[in-house]
Motif scaffolding. Sequence first.
Motif, PDB file in Angstrom:
ATOM      1  N   PHE A 194       0.965  -1.208  -0.046  1.00  4.24           N
ATOM      2  CA  PHE A 194       0.172  -0.025   0.004  1.00  4.24           C
ATOM      3  C   PHE A 194       0.975   1.339   0.085  1.00  4.24           C
ATOM      4  O   PHE A 194       1.932   1.340   0.602  1.00  4.24           O
ATOM      5  CB  PHE A 194      -0.973  -0.061   1.100  1.00  4.24           C
ATOM      6  CG  PHE A 194      -1.982  -1.048   0.990  1.00  4.24           C
ATOM      7  CD1 PHE A 194      -3.113  -0.630   0.418  1.00  4.24           C
ATOM      8  CD2 PHE A 194      -1.549  -2.230   1.495  1.00  4.24           C
ATOM      9  CE1 PHE A 194      -4.276  -1.623   0.107  1.00  4.24           C
ATOM     10  CE2 PHE A 194      -2.869  -3.195   1.061  1.00  4.24           C
ATOM     11  CZ  PHE A 194      -4.030  -3.210   0.697  1.00  4.24           C
ATOM     12  N   THR A 195       0.364   2.230  -0.783  1.00  7.21           N
ATOM     13  CA  THR A 195       1.029   3.487  -0.952  1.00  7.21           C
ATOM     14  C   THR A 195       0.081   4.605  -0.672  1.00  7.21           C
ATOM     15  O   THR A 195      -1.025   4.349  -0.495  1.00  7.21           O
ATOM     16  CB  THR A 195       1.492   3.752  -2.372  1.00  7.21           C
ATOM     17  OG1 THR A 195       0.469   3.739  -3.117  1.00  7.21           O
ATOM     18  CG2 THR A 195       2.599   2.547  -2.904  1.00  7.21           C
ATOM     19  N   VAL A 196       0.761   5.838  -0.532  1.00  5.04           N
ATOM     20  CA  VAL A 196      -0.231   6.926  -0.207  1.00  5.04           C
ATOM     21  C   VAL A 196      -1.193   6.859  -0.963  1.00  5.04           C
ATOM     22  O   VAL A 196      -2.344   7.188  -0.695  1.00  5.04           O
ATOM     23  CB  VAL A 196       0.815   8.227  -0.172  1.00  5.04           C
ATOM     24  CG1 VAL A 196      -0.173   9.510  -0.071  1.00  5.04           C
ATOM     25  CG2 VAL A 196       1.834   8.344   0.760  1.00  5.04           C
ATOM     26  N   GLU A 197      -1.165   6.688  -2.394  1.00  2.00           N
ATOM     27  CA  GLU A 197      -2.211   6.593  -3.512  1.00  2.00           C
ATOM     28  C   GLU A 197      -3.234   5.483  -3.175  1.00  2.00           C
ATOM     29  O   GLU A 197      -4.333   5.741  -3.565  1.00  2.00           O
ATOM     30  CB  GLU A 197      -1.595   6.776  -4.532  1.00  2.00           C
ATOM     31  CG  GLU A 197      -1.080   7.768  -5.321  1.00  2.00           C
ATOM     32  CD  GLU A 197      -0.383   8.020  -6.703  1.00  2.00           C
ATOM     33  OE1 GLU A 197      -0.212   6.970  -7.325  1.00  2.00           O
ATOM     34  OE2 GLU A 197      -0.303   9.079  -6.846  1.00  2.00           O
ATOM     35  N   THR A 198      -2.972   4.389  -2.669  1.00  2.00           N
ATOM     36  CA  THR A 198      -3.622   3.392  -2.764  1.00  2.00           C
ATOM     37  C   THR A 198      -4.188   3.304  -1.109  1.00  2.00           C
ATOM     38  O   THR A 198      -4.948   2.264  -0.765  1.00  2.00           O
ATOM     39  CB  THR A 198      -3.278   1.874  -2.955  1.00  2.00           C
ATOM     40  OG1 THR A 198      -1.987   1.818  -2.343  1.00  2.00           O
ATOM     41  CG2 THR A 198      -2.812   1.866  -4.571  1.00  2.00           C
ATOM     42  N   LEU A 239      -2.855   4.147   2.185  1.00  2.00           N
ATOM     43  CA  LEU A 239      -2.029   3.722   3.058  1.00  2.00           C
ATOM     44  C   LEU A 239      -2.139   4.606   4.315  1.00  2.00           C
ATOM     45  O   LEU A 239      -2.170   6.037   3.896  1.00  2.00           O
ATOM     46  CB  LEU A 239      -0.204   3.881   2.755  1.00  2.00           C
ATOM     47  CG  LEU A 239       0.562   3.402   4.007  1.00  2.00           C
ATOM     48  CD1 LEU A 239       0.672   2.309   4.507  1.00  2.00           C
ATOM     49  CD2 LEU A 239       2.264   3.913   3.622  1.00  2.00           C
TER      50      LEU A 239
END
Lengths: 396, 413
Positions: free
Chosen positions: A59-63, A65
């Motif tokens: 998970f990233t900021v965009e997805t 997190l």
Amino acid sequence: MNIYLLASLLLFPLLFSCEVLGPAEPEDYELLDGPVEDLTMAEIKRFIEGDVAFNDQIFTVETGLGPIFTGTSCVSCHAGDGKGHPFVKFTRFGQSFPGVNNYLNQGGPQLQNKAIPGYEPEILPSGAPHSSLVAPIVTGLGFLDAVSDQDIIDMSDPDDLDGDGISGRVHWNTRPDYVSDRPGTITLDGKYISRFGKKARVYDLLHQTADAYNQDIGITSYFEPYDTYSGDKLNPEIDRQTISDVVFYLKTLKAPIPRDQDNPDVIAGKALFQNIQCASCHKPTLETGYSPIEAISFKEFHPYTDLLLHDMGPELDDGYTEGYAYSNEWRTAPLWGIGLSKDSQGGQYYLLHDGRARSIEEAILYHGGEAENSKNMYQGLDQNEKSQLLKFIESL
Amino acid sequence: MKTFTLKYLKINLIILGTFCFSSTFSQENEELITNKNNEKAELNMDAVFNRPTLGFDKIPVTLGGYLEANTMYRIEEGITEGLSFQARRLTIFMAASISDRIKFLTEIEFEDGGKEVAIEFAALDVAFHPLFNFRGGIVMNPIGAFNENHDGPKWEFVERPDVSVNMLAATQSNAGFGAYGKTYSGNWIFGYEAYLTNGFNSKIISNEQDKTYLPAYKEGEDIFEDNFSGKAMFSGKLAIKNRNIGEIGLSYMGGVYNKFEDDDEEVEDKARVDVLAIDWNTTIRATGTYIVGEAAWVWVQTPDTYTQQYGNKQQGVFMDIVQPAYKRKIFEWEDATFNLAVRFDYVDWNVGKFTETNTNIGDQIIAITPALSFRPTPKTVFRINYRYEWQKDILNNPAEKAATWYLGFSSYF
């Protein structure tokens, strides 16, 4: 000259040992991951879907997190399906007695101590009771999940009627609405038997998975829609299918395969394990009840746990608890796969709930409470017997 | 651990082996290794114009390019996905001499069968003085040896160097402008480049690699139009070469990478990324051995309250040793050459220690790739590579091993 050329071409790879084509495949018993035997092809496909979500979905900021979180993916804490490294261990806080957590409005129970840029993570309120937790192994959970409630009750002995100093309590706990009954569910005063997590707080693997996405990674879902940062109910950041696939994956991960079972020391160690009462809590053999997954239905397996809560004495009492457990109570840690835990903890041991024990022996010496007797018996063993016992545990 | 040191021993053996072979095939021809250009007054940074298909003298517009294709057989911890065929990239160059002192060059790359089309370079160059040329458009950031000199046919290896493409972001180009120049004195050549371009973005610390990863900036939106941080990035290089000894380059790029302001309001603390690289290349006259490599360091600022999953410091190096081994006329090819080569790769994506345990953070790779290449002409290379790698996860667990066989070609056209 052509011969030199040819020779050198053939020689290069040969220099890398005899693995001319490439590195050899590790044996099944060296790895924790992989599916249980005898899954149907459709089940294998589902296992792989879940595997990808568990092991590859970062998970990233965009997805989605965070914004506050403790890890970026399941695999970041459960590498190779094994025990987690302390660098991602997290803290829970706010409850010291069975019943309620008084710090829910201050970020409890889980301390999301990391934040994406631009946000502030949670800070432990001063004076709040707390424990830190290292991630456990997640293999063989389908078997533990399929043990019938009745079997768990039968192993318990809350009033120590047999007088061996070891009681063992079922964790009767509330459960979220989105989980469903197992075959033969037993209730007591509207409470259910919960069995996952170090305090056996968690009812089943759906509960655990939805909770992990939400509390550990900051991902909202249909099941756990509240954002840990704002407290607001948000759109799901993961779909139900993925969660269901991950649950299926966890259910169908194979049980760890023991090694060196013919070694005389290991055989002697196994007998000692029985004799000095370790096996009274770390139950070698359990059985599953009915499961819709044929491969784990009505099977015998060897987790070395009884899924019960035990008073482990003052040393392991952090003053923090969950559900209706006491702060000195912990669920018997399954010992299967323990010999492989170094492979996911950076080549070292970090044992017990918070990783404080740096060797198997150290973990034993922290035992107290109901396990006091057993520990004393361990200390009474001679050097050779001790090493046999440790060898046995390492072989699991 | 024990096996790890053993492997190092084996690596040493291989390198040693290469040198043994070198001496056997001494005094072989140098000319045919195309990625050596010691004889001429050229530096690594001249590579964009130093391509065989491009000649500015006669025709106003020229067209060229290269194609790379290979088969690959990879075995990871004993498991293989089988044989795969890859047409990695087709790159097309187009150049135009607009007037004596003005030229235009573009490089367009099609990767993955055309799924990815990237303008790698598209710049207008205006020559005012040998020491001062203007360049503007989409320029290649002059970092290390590989980024500006990345054409497949120039190398003996199918894979690009790990440090250049998996730590640094080759091929990295950005919209911007700047200047470059060169001067000579006897055997010495000195050159510089300096540009202001768009910079990185926050993807470098939030991506599916789950590690600080400069190449992830390419996944950002509108990277050629928008400067994510609103601050220009500086990139520059100094290079010095002695025609008898070799070339050494020192390059730097850096700037703010995050969107610290939104609508004029501060939303994050400013965070910088800084990159330093040293590159070198030389040809040992006696043996014709060509050596090229680069070492690079990356520093990325992240908030203390972010996760150690994303490191603040990275380092890496690659070095190729290419030994022309055998040259003769084969069919109509006058100077067909066989080269023996070996590459050493090392990258550590997360240099440091875990605060929780004070133990080393892993996240590193070491690889060694022996190679045999055949160049019927300097423009075309057929190559066989065998890459063996040891990769450690972030937790520093025992390394995972993988071996890959490559058979491929790359050719200018």
